[in-house]
Design a protein around this motif. Structure first.
Motif, PDB file in Angstrom:
ATOM      1  N   PRO A   1      32.834 -18.936  29.993  1.00 20.31           N
ATOM      2  CA  PRO A   1      31.670 -18.088  29.694  1.00 20.31           C
ATOM      3  C   PRO A   1      30.920 -18.476  28.427  1.00 20.31           C
ATOM      4  O   PRO A   1      29.692 -18.368  28.372  1.00 20.31           O
ATOM      5  CB  PRO A   1      32.290 -16.687  29.561  1.00 20.31           C
ATOM      6  CG  PRO A   1      33.529 -16.742  30.380  1.00 20.31           C
ATOM      7  CD  PRO A   1      34.046 -18.137  30.234  1.00 20.31           C
TER       8      PRO A   1
ATOM      9  N   TRP B   1      40.477 -17.655  35.127  1.00 18.28           N
ATOM     10  CA  TRP B   1      39.064 -17.934  35.209  1.00 18.28           C
ATOM     11  C   TRP B   1      38.918 -19.121  36.171  1.00 18.28           C
ATOM     12  O   TRP B   1      39.444 -20.216  35.890  1.00 18.28           O
ATOM     13  CB  TRP B   1      38.499 -18.306  33.845  1.00 18.28           C
ATOM     14  CG  TRP B   1      38.447 -17.188  32.836  1.00 18.28           C
ATOM     15  CD1 TRP B   1      37.350 -16.472  32.469  1.00 18.28           C
ATOM     16  CD2 TRP B   1      39.524 -16.689  32.021  1.00 18.28           C
ATOM     17  NE1 TRP B   1      37.661 -15.550  31.486  1.00 18.28           N
ATOM     18  CE2 TRP B   1      38.992 -15.657  31.206  1.00 18.28           C
ATOM     19  CE3 TRP B   1      40.885 -16.994  31.918  1.00 18.28           C
ATOM     20  CZ2 TRP B   1      39.769 -14.956  30.285  1.00 18.28           C
ATOM     21  CZ3 TRP B   1      41.657 -16.290  31.019  1.00 18.28           C
ATOM     22  CH2 TRP B   1      41.094 -15.282  30.211  1.00 18.28           C
TER      23      TRP B   1
ATOM     24  N   ARG C   1      38.187 -22.445  38.024  1.00 18.36           N
ATOM     25  CA  ARG C   1      37.732 -23.715  37.438  1.00 18.36           C
ATOM     26  C   ARG C   1      36.343 -24.114  37.938  1.00 18.36           C
ATOM     27  O   ARG C   1      35.676 -24.941  37.312  1.00 18.36           O
ATOM     28  CB  ARG C   1      38.740 -24.826  37.760  1.00 18.36           C
ATOM     29  CG  ARG C   1      39.946 -24.820  36.829  1.00 18.36           C
ATOM     30  CD  ARG C   1      40.677 -26.153  36.880  1.00 18.36           C
ATOM     31  NE  ARG C   1      41.814 -26.180  35.961  1.00 18.36           N
ATOM     32  CZ  ARG C   1      41.748 -26.539  34.692  1.00 18.36           C
ATOM     33  NH1 ARG C   1      40.581 -26.900  34.171  1.00 18.36           N
ATOM     34  NH2 ARG C   1      42.819 -26.552  33.941  1.00 18.36           N
ATOM     35  N   ILE C   2      35.920 -23.560  39.061  1.00 19.73           N
ATOM     36  CA  ILE C   2      34.581 -23.910  39.545  1.00 19.73           C
ATOM     37  C   ILE C   2      33.498 -23.275  38.682  1.00 19.73           C
ATOM     38  O   ILE C   2      32.321 -23.626  38.787  1.00 19.73           O
ATOM     39  CB  ILE C   2      34.385 -23.466  41.012  1.00 19.73           C
ATOM     40  CG1 ILE C   2      34.589 -21.954  41.155  1.00 19.73           C
ATOM     41  CG2 ILE C   2      35.325 -24.232  41.925  1.00 19.73           C
ATOM     42  CD1 ILE C   2      34.243 -21.435  42.534  1.00 19.73           C
ATOM     43  N   GLN C   3      33.899 -22.351  37.804  1.00 25.27           N
ATOM     44  CA  GLN C   3      32.943 -21.736  36.890  1.00 25.27           C
ATOM     45  C   GLN C   3      33.209 -22.242  35.475  1.00 25.27           C
ATOM     46  O   GLN C   3      34.357 -22.302  35.045  1.00 25.27           O
ATOM     47  CB  GLN C   3      33.078 -20.210  36.922  1.00 25.27           C
ATOM     48  CG  GLN C   3      32.825 -19.584  38.279  1.00 25.27           C
ATOM     49  CD  GLN C   3      33.132 -18.095  38.301  1.00 25.27           C
ATOM     50  OE1 GLN C   3      33.478 -17.503  37.295  1.00 25.27           O
ATOM     51  NE2 GLN C   3      33.001 -17.493  39.478  1.00 25.27           N
ATOM     52  N   PRO C   4      32.162 -22.627  34.725  1.00 27.95           N
ATOM     53  CA  PRO C   4      32.383 -23.067  33.345  1.00 27.95           C
ATOM     54  C   PRO C   4      32.845 -21.891  32.487  1.00 27.95           C
ATOM     55  O   PRO C   4      32.571 -20.723  32.820  1.00 27.95           O
ATOM     56  CB  PRO C   4      31.001 -23.561  32.913  1.00 27.95           C
ATOM     57  CG  PRO C   4      30.044 -22.843  33.796  1.00 27.95           C
ATOM     58  CD  PRO C   4      30.743 -22.656  35.102  1.00 27.95           C
TER      59      PRO C   4
END
Length: 473
Positions: A63, A56, A58-61
């Motif tokens: 889900p 996943w 890391r730039i996306q929190p």
């Protein structure tokens, strides 16, 4: 991230009788017989491994970051109901495949699978969060910290982690418990399936995906198989670029392999390999009834998951004369061959190496006495000191001691659970056991029933799973 070669040999033959393992990737079912493992009669096939799909960014929190914990529990409760109802027969299929490829007998697996839904109880999950994190508020948001000596006000949050798990396969409950703990901490979780339990975790995650299609919690989990120690896979995934912590269950070799990847930004949370023991007081000999009770409790603790559980007692220290201890050994041997919720009546026959060890003791009359044969119903070896081999396969070493305090010197940091009889004598030995390194003291007969929400292997799992982050001043 480019996808490296996994090092897994492509299948060169048709799957035939081999069990087909499916992967769960963020809520999607992935099938295929690209890779082949194991022998022809107990082997299995797996789909291709796409490493890019297992992380996943890391730039996306994560889900589930902003999903209230109450809603997460709703999903878990519905998952438990779906596992129990099994409307599509997926759990039954997983059970059949586990019988073909695993090491536990069908009756033990059937009872273990039947018990899985009870783990998804809301009251139990609330208890875990309250006991291990002090409440849901610190997972759902930032908890205010007042009354600091500096006079400043602070905030802390149990931030959702990025975890890769090396699961153990000695009990199906390990997969269920890992999914529950992972969901309650709202992070992202990659499960490396064990070769002796390839189907439980994917089946539960599939039930979750069916119960709550596309839900953020569903998209927070993946479960796949690769051969343990594959440096091309593990060297790519076990990095702080993708994950915060490695949660490792298993034997010493698995943990030593995992430790190679630990470094700054990538922490190890280890459920170490453990053994367990029993301390049985002279009160067992007050009457025939107490002797029978103590022997049955001791047999229950010795045979958990056919003695494959860490909580299974292998050494039992009994306070009494030689004649009394021999009476206990005879009673214990009778109760080892009894079917229980977590064991079958008969296990696998003992391997030749263990037979040779025990046969050698049969010839030394006086120092040792042996009850039982090698058919799998259980063997009891009585001695004055612990034997120097690892009792396994429903083998129990009973050691005569003059007092329970004498048994303390045989406990150490590798001792997980100590069952004590009678329960009233736990207070007499628990501080000494804790000082020796023991993590858990229970009444004899209660070793297998570990309560979720209490420390496990000496730490609070939910507390270790999250990342504690401060907002100061």
């Amino acid at each position: 991230m480019s996808t490296p070669t996994t090092g897994i040999a492509p299948a060169t033959t048709a799957p035939g009788p081999r069990a087909a393992v499916f992967h769960m990737i963020k809520g999607d079912v992935v099938t295929g017989a690209v890779h082949e493992f194991g022998s022809a009669d107990r082997g299995f096939t797996t789909p291709a491994l796409d490493l890019d799909a297992l992380v996943w960014p890391r730039i996306q929190p994560p889900p589930a970051l902003d999903v209230p914990l109450a809603e997460v529990m709703d999903v878990l409760v519905e998952t438990g109901k779906r596992i129990a109802a099994d409307p599509d027969g997926l759990m039954a299929e997983a059970l059949d495949a586990a019988v073909r490829t695993g090491t536990l007998p069908r009756d033990v697996l059937e009872r273990s699978y039947a018990a899985l839904p009870r783990l998804f109880d809301r009251r139990s999950m609330e208890f875990q969060v309250d006991q291990e994190l002090g409440g849901a508020d610190v997972v759902d948001g930032w908890r205010e910290v007042g009354d600091a000596p500096s006079g400043r006000r602070h905030r802390v949050r149990a931030f959702p982690p990025r975890l890769v798990h090396i699961l153990a396969g000695n009990a199906p409950g390990v997969s269920a418990l890992s999914i529950i703990r992972g969901a309650l901490t709202k992070g992202v979780h990659l499960f490396k399936l064990p070769s002796n339990d390839l189907f439980t975790a994917p089946a539960i995650l599939r039930a979750m995906a069916d119960a709550a299609p596309g839900h953020p919690v569903v998209r927070s989990f993946s479960a796949v198989y690769w051969r343990g120690g594959d440096e091309r896979v593990e060297g790519t995934l076990f990095r702080p670029q993708f994950f915060d912590k490695l949660v490792a269950w298993g034997g010493e070799s698995a943990l030593r392999s995992a430790q190679r990847y630990v470094g700054p930004g990538f922490e190890l949370v280890a459920f170490d390999p453990k053994t367990s023991i029993s301390l049985i007081g002279k009160e067992a000999f007050v009457s025939d009834k107490t002797l029978a009770d103590a022997a049955d409790r001791a047999a229950t603790d010795a045979t958990g998951m056919n003695q494959q559980a860490c909580a299974s007692s292998r050494f039992q220290f009994v306070e009494g004369t030689t004649d009394q201890v021999d009476r206990f050994c005879a009673a214990l041997h009778e109760r080892l061959g009894v079917e229980r919720p977590t064991c079958s009546a008969v296990g696998s026959p003992l391997p030749p190496a263990l037979r040779e060890e025990i046969d050698g003791m049969r010839d030394i009359e006086g120092l040792y006495r042996v009850w039982g044969d090698y058919s799998g119903t259980g063997v009891v070896v009585r001695s004055e000191e612990p034997v120097d081999f690892h009792p396994d396969g429903r083998v129990v070493n009973v050691v005569r001691v003059r007092s329970l305090a004498d048994g303390l010197r045989h406990a150490n940091v590798a001792t997980q659970t100590v069952g004590v009889y009678p329960s009233e004598r736990k207070a007499e030995v628990r501080d000494g056991l804790a000082a020796a390194g023991v993590q858990r003291v229970v009444e004899l007969g209660g070793a297998v029933g570990m309560e979720a929400g209490l420390p496990h292997d000496g730490f609070l799992p939910l507390h270790r799973f999250v990342r504690w982050v401060n907002d100061e001043g």
